[in-house]
Design a protein around this motif. Structure first.
Motif: not given
Length: 315
Positions: A142-164
């Motif tokens: 559940r990649l998109a949901e996990q990214v949303s949780f860790y950025t919106n709830i825990l406040g982590m920031r996206v560094t890089d994307y590897l393709g999709e």
């Protein structure tokens, strides 16, 4: 929410004394505290980096330290406002991400040692030891949901994307404190110990080989992250340990980058991991340990819907 750093990884182990000795001797960790049902081990001068508790072997939780200006009380109010379930203890908050990976949040604490470790004196640290616990990597369905949780709830920031298929996230200047890779099922992949340089990686791999460990992938140079790395399988707790150095340090105004999902992004030296690298079942461990893929024996598939040794299902 604002986090300061990764604090520790907690493993459930079959035999507390055996595991404590194994992790200390093989990875150069130092005993920080021994209790009847818990052992705390540390990298270098960290308070502790690895927590061991009795139970069904595997990763129990990953802990993060809150920022100096973000208290446990502030965290409780934030989680309540975002309707996130949690458990409060006197000294921490426990919650889970969207795939039920457990997380512990601990309050900020001033570092006992504020000077570089090379300027300190010790009578207890071993000659070979990791400098710090650096990051964790999860496989996910559940990649998109996990990214949303860790950025919106825990406040982590996206560094890089590897393709999709992959997203790397950071808290501080280190390139990543976590990575999420879409492999169709949820499982921790590895946690990582930072060493000083390439020479120490060589020492660590020689040492681990003498204890019956093997490299699943590496040594290598990641394009994404820049770090020199090697990945060692730990069948006892169904995970890998990455030992690494020379992680990319991010500028304060870093913007996420998009890397093509190819061999060069994963390893500028060009060698991709074996298929067993993303599996934790006994067949994958055997194929990897004996180098059967390199000998021309394809890794047997798990099938259409096969239960992993962890009890999870890989579609």
């Amino acid at each position: 929410m604002r986090l300061r750093r990764i604090h520790h990884v907690c493993l459930r182990v079959a035999d507390l004394d055996e595991a404590a000795g194994r992790w200390s001797i093989q990875f150069g960790l130092t005993l920080s505290k021994r209790e009847p049902e818990r052992v705390l081990l540390r990298c270098g001068y960290e308070p502790y980096s690895l927590e061991l508790i009795p139970g069904q072997p595997g990763v129990d939780h990953v802990a993060y330290e809150l920022d100096r200006d973000w208290s446990l009380e502030t965290t409780v109010a934030f989680l309540d406002a975002h309707d996130v379930a949690f458990e409060r203890t006197p000294d921490a908050i426990f919650l889970a991400d969207v795939e039920k990976n457990r997380i512990e949040l601990v309050p900020w604490a001033p570092r006992e040692q504020r000077y570089p470790d090379v300027a300190l004196c010790t009578t207890e640290l071993p000659a070979f030891r990791p400098r710090k616990l650096g990051h964790v990597n999860y496989l996910t369905a559940r990649l998109a949901e996990q990214v949303s949780f860790y950025t919106n709830i825990l406040g982590m920031r996206v560094t890089d994307y590897l393709g999709e298929e992959g997203v790397w996230l950071h808290i501080n200047a280190d390139h990543h404190v976590m990575a999420l890779v879409n492999k169709g099922y949820a499982h921790i992949h590895h946690f990582a110990f930072e060493l000083v340089d390439w020479g120490e990686i060589r020492v660590a791999l020689d040492h681990l080989a003498q204890h019956g460990r093997w490299i699943a992938w590496g040594p290598l140079r990641h394009g994404l992250g820049r770090n020199l790395s090697a990945y060692v399988r730990i069948p006892e707790e169904e995970c890998f340990v990455e030992i690494y150095c020379d992680m990319e340090q991010l500028e304060a105004d870093h913007q996420p980058r998009y890397w093509p999902d190819n061999a060069h992004s994963s390893n500028v030296w060009g060698i991709l991991p074996p298929r067993s690298y993303f599996r934790f079942d006994p067949i994958a461990v055997e194929w990897e340990r004996e180098g059967k893929e390199a000998l021309g024996y394809p890794l047997p598939p798990l099938g259409g819907s096969t239960i992993q040794s962890t009890g999870r299902t890989e579609a």
